[in-house]
Design an enzyme around this catalytic site. Structure first.
Site, PDB file in Angstrom:
ATOM      1  N   GLY A  14       4.211   4.071   3.324  1.00 39.46           N
ATOM      2  CA  GLY A  14       3.933   2.837   2.589  1.00 39.46           C
ATOM      3  C   GLY A  14       3.979   1.649   3.535  1.00 39.46           C
ATOM      4  O   GLY A  14       4.430   1.773   4.678  1.00 39.46           O
ATOM      5  N   LYS A  15       3.481   0.529   3.110  1.00 37.34           N
ATOM      6  CA  LYS A  15       3.594  -0.700   3.915  1.00 37.34           C
ATOM      7  C   LYS A  15       3.297  -1.894   3.026  1.00 37.34           C
ATOM      8  O   LYS A  15       2.510  -1.782   2.082  1.00 37.34           O
ATOM      9  CB  LYS A  15       2.591  -0.679   5.080  1.00 37.34           C
ATOM     10  N   GLY A  16       3.918  -3.028   3.345  1.00 36.54           N
ATOM     11  CA  GLY A  16       3.647  -4.237   2.574  1.00 36.54           C
ATOM     12  C   GLY A  16       3.432  -5.413   3.498  1.00 36.54           C
ATOM     13  O   GLY A  16       3.728  -5.342   4.695  1.00 36.54           O
ATOM     14  N   SER A  34       0.858  -1.192   0.000  1.00 37.92           N
ATOM     15  CA  SER A  34       0.000   0.000   0.000  1.00 37.92           C
ATOM     16  C   SER A  34       0.889   1.236   0.000  1.00 37.92           C
ATOM     17  O   SER A  34       1.775   1.372   0.840  1.00 37.92           O
ATOM     18  CB  SER A  34      -0.912  -0.015   1.236  1.00 37.92           C
TER      19      SER A  34
END
Ligand code: NAD
Length: 426
Positions: A102-104, A57
């Site tokens: 952001g992040k995953g 994201s």
């Protein structure tokens, strides 16, 4: 349990109201800019193909490239990843570093994979998202159950795909791979700078200040050691094994760690004045308390450094600490926040208290793109300035609006993002 993205949005709306946020900016900030959902086929050791689901994201890049970790966990959901990417945007902007949010994540129990399977899954994830990451686009990092080794595989896979070196594509790498000095304990160090500033505001002297720490992993154990060396009294620590101990005279975190390494229950090591956990002789043995008891101890500072949702509407009323410094992400639920505020307990929120980690990740990226390697002394000097400035800005914002520190951090961060974002909308 409530939906993390809904929680994040209620925090956004609360801050927006207080700061009278521009309506258009508010609308933009209600969604991530881009969300990738990828299917990751992995050849398992038995020859079968197993499909994992991964996300990335990219919430907002107004202040710089998206930045945020990649989590490997069986409970990963898209809403969690979206919420975490929003909080990363807030965290970077709170400490005023030029990175976005952001992040995953991948839905997987990494403990069930062999090293080979883990490597193949990590490399395939990068094959699916490489067009959307890069040192000038989106810079991932480690998070729950991802390690420097995994970051090294991911960097290698990315560079093979783009055909050139780009060490700044990912942070949290081993030092030999372009990692930064000081990253290992930077989260705790940032938290320590917050404790020091808070102590000044609340007139607390280290030798008279008691601290209880929930979680004795990377963040919690370094926090315990750093505070102990500054003279604070660490009276209780705990971990998931239930090794929870309480000595009003103060525990020595190095001794706690030594004993933890043997795998023995810590309680066995305290025999009153022959206590192996404390420098200070004392009459009776240390008390064995539960994780729940630890949170409710009568201490000056409580440091949640384990999991999210530890302080809830159920136990918030029993919390006796004067202040809470959130090294963990999301340890306090929104309902508990309200109860603690009523009780006058100061919370140094996660987006500030644990931002030392992302700040040194940003330093790593900065060193990589400039081809430099800074000494630990340099890293810590820069970190201290950023954390002290951020703490005082959040404190001043709290005073200005008469709000809690979490809302103040959100107001300050969203103000910064909004200033840049507004220009792109007009
Ligand atoms: P870690 O896995 O190294 O340590 C977690 C610790 O919590 C372990 O000691 C574990 O035994 C303990 N724990 C687990 N369940 C528990 C329970 N029910 N009660 C008490 N203790 C329990 O993880 P970490 O890197 O130290 O991260 C801890 C928290 O800090 C997480 O919320 C993480 O998101 C946050 N954080 C970490 C960093 C970082 O750089 N490490 C950066 C920002 C935020």
């Amino acid at each position: 349990m409530s939906n993390p993205f809904e929680n994040a949005m209620s925090q956004l709306n609360k801050a927006a109201k207080i700061m009278n946020l521009d309506k258009d900016v508010h609308e933009v900030l209600k969604q991530p800019e881009r969300v990738l959902t990828v299917s990751i086929p992995v050849k398992m050791d038995n020859g079968e193909i197993k499909i994992f689901t991964g996300y990335r994201s990219q919430y907002n890049n107004t202040l710089g490239p998206y930045k945020g970790g990649i989590r490997y966990h069986w409970n990963v959901t898209l809403d969690e990843v979206k919420a975490l990417s929003f909080w990363m945007m807030v965290k970077c902007a709170t400490v005023n570093i030029p990175m976005g949010g952001g992040k995953g994540g991948i839905i997987v129990n990494p403990k069930e994979l062999s090293i080979g399977e883990l490597e193949r899954m990590s490399r395939t994830y990068i094959q699916k998202i490489w067009r959307d990451i890069g040192s000038d686009k989106d810079v991932p990092a480690p998070d729950v159950y991802t390690t420097p080794q995994i970051m090294a595989w991911m960097r290698d896979e990315y560079e093979k795909l783009v055909g050139h070196a780009d060490p700044g594509v990912i942070t949290g790498k081993p030092i030999e791979q372009g990692g930064s000095e000081g990253r290992g304990f930077s989260t705790a160090q940032g938290g320590v700078y917050c404790v020091r500033e808070l102590a000044k505001k609340m007139n607390m002297k280290p030798e008279e200040t008691t601290v209880a720490i929930q979680g004795f992993g990377n963040a919690g154990s370094f926090m315990a050691k750093l505070l102990y060396n500054m003279g604070y009294k660490i009276v209780a620590v705990s971990d998931s094994q239930g090794g929870v101990f309480y000595d009003e005279h103060g525990l020595d975190p190095d001794k706690v760690e030594e004993i933890k390494k043997t795998g023995s229950p810590l309680a066995c090591y305290c025999l009153g004045n022959a206590c192996s956990l404390s420098e200070v002789p004392h009459e009776g043995p240390c008390k064995h308390i539960t994780n729940e008891d630890l949170l409710e101890l009568d201490v000056d500072i409580l440091v949640p450094a384990a999991l999210e949702n530890q302080i809830t509407a159920e136990n918030a009323g029993n919390i006796k600490a004067r202040a809470i410094v959130e090294l963990a992400n999301g340890p306090t639920t929104p309902e508990a926040d309200e109860i603690l505020k009523e009780k006058g307990i100061i919370i140094v929120p996660d987006v500030l208290a644990n931002a030392g980690g992302v700040t040194v990740s940003y330093f790593e990226w900065d060193q990589n793109v400039k081809g430099e390697h800074w000494t630990e002394v340099d890293v810590l000097q820069k970190l201290e300035k950023i954390m002290v400035d951020a703490f005082n800005e959040v404190w001043d914002t709290k005073e200005k609006y008469g709000i809690d520190m979490r809302t103040a951090a959100f107001v300050k961060a969203i103000e910064r993002v909004a200033q840049g974002l507004k220009k792109t909308l007009s």
